[in-house]
Write an enzyme that holds these catalytic residues in place. Structure first.
Site, PDB file in Angstrom:
ATOM      1  N   GLU A 110      -5.327   0.960 -14.629  1.00  0.00           N
ATOM      2  CA  GLU A 110      -5.377  -0.387 -14.039  1.00  0.00           C
ATOM      3  C   GLU A 110      -6.656  -0.524 -13.210  1.00  0.00           C
ATOM      4  O   GLU A 110      -7.325  -1.556 -13.232  1.00  0.00           O
ATOM      5  CB  GLU A 110      -4.131  -0.621 -13.166  1.00  0.00           C
ATOM      6  CG  GLU A 110      -4.100  -2.024 -12.580  1.00  0.00           C
ATOM      7  CD  GLU A 110      -2.786  -2.355 -11.867  1.00  0.00           C
ATOM      8  OE1 GLU A 110      -1.830  -1.568 -11.968  1.00  0.00           O
ATOM      9  OE2 GLU A 110      -2.747  -3.405 -11.203  1.00  0.00           O
TER      10      GLU A 110
ATOM     11  N   GLN B 190     -40.363 -14.776  -1.229  1.00  0.00           N
ATOM     12  CA  GLN B 190     -40.248 -13.315  -1.174  1.00  0.00           C
ATOM     13  C   GLN B 190     -38.844 -12.861  -0.747  1.00  0.00           C
ATOM     14  O   GLN B 190     -38.306 -11.899  -1.301  1.00  0.00           O
ATOM     15  CB  GLN B 190     -41.290 -12.720  -0.228  1.00  0.00           C
ATOM     16  CG  GLN B 190     -41.358 -11.207  -0.387  1.00  0.00           C
ATOM     17  CD  GLN B 190     -42.227 -10.536   0.645  1.00  0.00           C
ATOM     18  OE1 GLN B 190     -42.154 -10.846   1.831  1.00  0.00           O
ATOM     19  NE2 GLN B 190     -43.080  -9.635   0.183  1.00  0.00           N
TER      20      GLN B 190
ATOM     21  N   SER C 294       0.828  -1.214   0.000  1.00  0.00           N
ATOM     22  CA  SER C 294       0.000   0.000   0.000  1.00  0.00           C
ATOM     23  C   SER C 294       0.858   1.258   0.000  1.00  0.00           C
ATOM     24  O   SER C 294       0.551   2.232  -0.680  1.00  0.00           O
ATOM     25  CB  SER C 294      -0.904   0.015   1.244  1.00  0.00           C
ATOM     26  OG  SER C 294      -1.734  -1.105   1.246  1.00  0.00           O
TER      27      SER C 294
HETATM   28  C1  FAD Z   1      -3.310 -12.301  -6.466  1.00  0.00           C
HETATM   29  C2  FAD Z   1      -2.560 -11.024  -6.356  1.00  0.00           C
HETATM   30  C3  FAD Z   1      -1.945 -10.479  -7.483  1.00  0.00           C
HETATM   31  C4  FAD Z   1      -1.223  -9.296  -7.376  1.00  0.00           C
HETATM   32  N1  FAD Z   1      -0.555  -8.798  -8.482  1.00  0.00           N
HETATM   33  C5  FAD Z   1       0.324  -7.777  -8.310  1.00  0.00           C
HETATM   34  C6  FAD Z   1       1.173  -7.375  -9.385  1.00  0.00           C
HETATM   35  O1  FAD Z   1       1.111  -7.885 -10.502  1.00  0.00           O
HETATM   36  N2  FAD Z   1       2.079  -6.398  -9.154  1.00  0.00           N
HETATM   37  C7  FAD Z   1       2.193  -5.779  -7.933  1.00  0.00           C
HETATM   38  O2  FAD Z   1       3.035  -4.911  -7.788  1.00  0.00           O
HETATM   39  N3  FAD Z   1       1.385  -6.127  -6.905  1.00  0.00           N
HETATM   40  C8  FAD Z   1       0.464  -7.119  -7.059  1.00  0.00           C
HETATM   41  N4  FAD Z   1      -0.327  -7.505  -6.023  1.00  0.00           N
HETATM   42  C9  FAD Z   1      -0.164  -6.851  -4.742  1.00  0.00           C
HETATM   43  C10 FAD Z   1      -1.324  -5.980  -4.298  1.00  0.00           C
HETATM   44  O3  FAD Z   1      -1.406  -4.825  -5.090  1.00  0.00           O
HETATM   45  C11 FAD Z   1      -1.105  -5.695  -2.811  1.00  0.00           C
HETATM   46  O4  FAD Z   1      -1.389  -6.897  -2.117  1.00  0.00           O
HETATM   47  C12 FAD Z   1      -1.944  -4.554  -2.276  1.00  0.00           C
HETATM   48  O5  FAD Z   1      -1.523  -3.336  -2.824  1.00  0.00           O
HETATM   49  C13 FAD Z   1      -1.885  -4.465  -0.757  1.00  0.00           C
HETATM   50  O6  FAD Z   1      -0.560  -4.474  -0.306  1.00  0.00           O
HETATM   51  P1  FAD Z   1      -0.131  -5.501   0.863  1.00  0.00           P
HETATM   52  O7  FAD Z   1      -0.597  -6.838   0.467  1.00  0.00           O
HETATM   53  O8  FAD Z   1       1.302  -5.333   1.126  1.00  0.00           O
HETATM   54  O9  FAD Z   1      -0.969  -5.052   2.116  1.00  0.00           O
HETATM   55  P2  FAD Z   1      -0.547  -3.925   3.171  1.00  0.00           P
HETATM   56  O10 FAD Z   1      -0.057  -2.725   2.456  1.00  0.00           O
HETATM   57  O11 FAD Z   1       0.310  -4.537   4.212  1.00  0.00           O
HETATM   58  O12 FAD Z   1      -1.973  -3.605   3.800  1.00  0.00           O
HETATM   59  C14 FAD Z   1      -2.612  -4.493   4.701  1.00  0.00           C
HETATM   60  C15 FAD Z   1      -3.990  -3.922   5.054  1.00  0.00           C
HETATM   61  O13 FAD Z   1      -3.826  -2.635   5.648  1.00  0.00           O
HETATM   62  C16 FAD Z   1      -4.633  -1.717   4.950  1.00  0.00           C
HETATM   63  N5  FAD Z   1      -4.010  -0.392   4.946  1.00  0.00           N
HETATM   64  C17 FAD Z   1      -2.765  -0.045   4.543  1.00  0.00           C
HETATM   65  N6  FAD Z   1      -2.609   1.277   4.610  1.00  0.00           N
HETATM   66  C18 FAD Z   1      -3.775   1.788   5.087  1.00  0.00           C
HETATM   67  C19 FAD Z   1      -4.260   3.088   5.381  1.00  0.00           C
HETATM   68  N7  FAD Z   1      -3.497   4.184   5.181  1.00  0.00           N
HETATM   69  N8  FAD Z   1      -5.519   3.233   5.849  1.00  0.00           N
HETATM   70  C20 FAD Z   1      -6.304   2.149   6.045  1.00  0.00           C
HETATM   71  N9  FAD Z   1      -5.913   0.896   5.782  1.00  0.00           N
HETATM   72  C21 FAD Z   1      -4.674   0.717   5.306  1.00  0.00           C
HETATM   73  C22 FAD Z   1      -4.748  -2.244   3.552  1.00  0.00           C
HETATM   74  O14 FAD Z   1      -5.887  -1.713   2.889  1.00  0.00           O
HETATM   75  C23 FAD Z   1      -4.874  -3.732   3.819  1.00  0.00           C
HETATM   76  O15 FAD Z   1      -6.217  -4.032   4.119  1.00  0.00           O
HETATM   77  C24 FAD Z   1      -1.127  -8.637  -6.133  1.00  0.00           C
HETATM   78  C25 FAD Z   1      -1.774  -9.177  -4.999  1.00  0.00           C
HETATM   79  C26 FAD Z   1      -2.471 -10.354  -5.110  1.00  0.00           C
HETATM   80  C27 FAD Z   1      -3.116 -10.905  -3.865  1.00  0.00           C
END
Ligand code: FAD
Length: 381
Positions: A244, A281, A134
């Protein structure tokens, strides 16, 4: 409601997409599920059908189309068939290709785009890291200058097409301590010494895609691996993430409408207590609510697609479409599973697979919380 977004040319392209899905993907669904990846022949067939470079200028082997509604049709038809296909082909054609078209030098475009359009070069984009996805501005993968070369070190995870990609757009830190201003993009070839793939990740849904970890260990990159300007990578990502995100929203709603339509047919013929399941219903009202939400969501997503076609879609509108369509899709698919009863929990039923596939839409491409963060910022908070 009658959708007014598309014209006869788009509908003709839809038929091409459907024929591709039926001819090249559907017969291989079980194989892709088992092997956790789309085989290269499918990519090559997509290339031969001229589906992989819609936005790529003709001089680099693409269709040179600037009307985003064709991308929307591409996305809809793949998402109806299976979310993993929309994601894998979409990342390649709808996400990575525009980076090269917009930011690449003439040499970079000539080198990579024709192969991408033919399906010979499969691509991925690697932003997310084990330490977080994130907070992109804080990414840790770093590229250090060494003469005119760069030395890349770090790890990425959850990378779509990661198991098979020949070329990966990698976001890396080039300015230590500079936050968002210290991020640059690199074109990284899979065969280079120091490029290692980790596991194909065992996901809850979308088993057809080879989502993987990637590792870069003292990987030497020539100067022409830099994509765009040093330190402008974060801006480039932020400028392109709306495409995207609208792509995700298009796929979500198309998939949900399709599964809903299938569910309607099921609840018309499945009976309990001597009457169709749908006629109780409680279920009738549930179906009415789902139908309404799908129609309203489709109208908003279509308006966003029209805006993006005019190059007017804003980042917060794309964020709204992304989080809302993901919520509606997940809600609708969950009800559709319930309406199928025990069959809804069986993998042989498409509704069950679609339900598992959909969950990630609230997480990836920027989580739904991050989408709300962006919208909130736009509201001045
Ligand atoms: C199947 C799959 C395919 C993917 N493909 C790609 C790809 O091709 N390329 C790529 O780069 N990435 C890819 N991703 C990664 C995806 O974009 C990330 O998983 C996503 O951006 C979240 O990052 P994280 O998993 O590190 O979660 P984190 O950043 O650790 O977040 C964990 C939780 O905390 C929440 N959070 C974080 N910051 C805040 C905030 N400021 N306020 C409130 N809540 C917050 C998040 O919403 C989440 O619910 C993929 C992920 C999956 C599961």
């Amino acid at each position: 409601m009658q959708r007014t977004l598309f014209e006869p040319d788009h509908e003709a392209f839809r038929e091409t997409m459907r024929a591709f899905v039926d001819r090249s993907l559907r017969p291989k669904l079980e194989r892709h599920t088992r092997e956790h990846g789309i085989d290269r022949d499918c990519w090559l067939e997509a290339g031969r059908a001229e589906l992989l470079g819609l936005e790529v200028p003709a001089e680099y082997g693409g269709a040179g189309i600037t009307d985003y509604r064709f991308n929307a049709v591409f996305n809809e038809e793949l998402a109806k068939f299976g979310a993993a296909y929309a994601s894998c082909f979409g990342i390649h054609s709808d996400v990575v290709a525009p980076y090269l078209v917009d930011l690449g030098t003439d040499e970079q475009r000539k080198r990579w785009l024709p192969g991408m359009c033919r399906g010979e070069v499969v691509t991925a984009i690697a932003m997310t890291e084990p330490s977080g996805g994130s907070d992109l501005a804080n990414l840790r993968t770093h590229a250090t200058p060494d003469g005119s070369d760069w030395i890349l070190n770090g790890a990425k995870t959850f990378i779509t097409n990661g198991g098979s990609a020949d070329l990966v757009v990698v976001a890396a830190r080039t300015g230590p301590g500079e936050g968002a201003r210290g991020v640059s993009l690199f074109l990284v070839e899979s065969g280079l010494p120091g490029f290692e793939r980790g596991r194909i990740l065992d996901k809850v849904g979308q088993p057809e895609s080879d989502t993987a970890e990637l590792f870069f260990n003292d990987l030497r990159l020539p100067s022409d691996a830099l994509l765009g300007e040093v330190g402008r990578g974060f801006v480039a990502l932020m400028q392109r993430l709306p495409q995207e995100r609208i792509g995700v929203a298009i796929g979500n709603i198309a998939n949900a409408v399709d599964v809903f339509t299938e569910t309607l047919a099921y609840v018309r013929q499945r009976e309990a207590f001597g009457q169709p399941i749908g006629s109780f219903q409680y279920n009738k009202f549930l179906l009415a609510e789902m139908y309404t939400k799908l129609e309203v969501t489709q109208a908003f997503v279509d308006a966003c697609v029209a805006a993006h076609t005019r190059r007017e879609l804003t980042a917060d509108e794309a964020a709204m479409a992304k989080w809302w369509a993901a919520e509606v899709q997940n809600e609708v698919l969950d009800h559709c599973v319930q309406l199928h009863g025990g069959y809804g929990y069986m993998n042989e039923y498409r509704v069950a697979r679609a339900w598992k596939d959909a969950r990630v839409n609230k997480i990836w491409a920027g989580s739904n919380e991050i989408m709300k963060e962006l919208i909130g910022r736009e509201l001045g908070f």
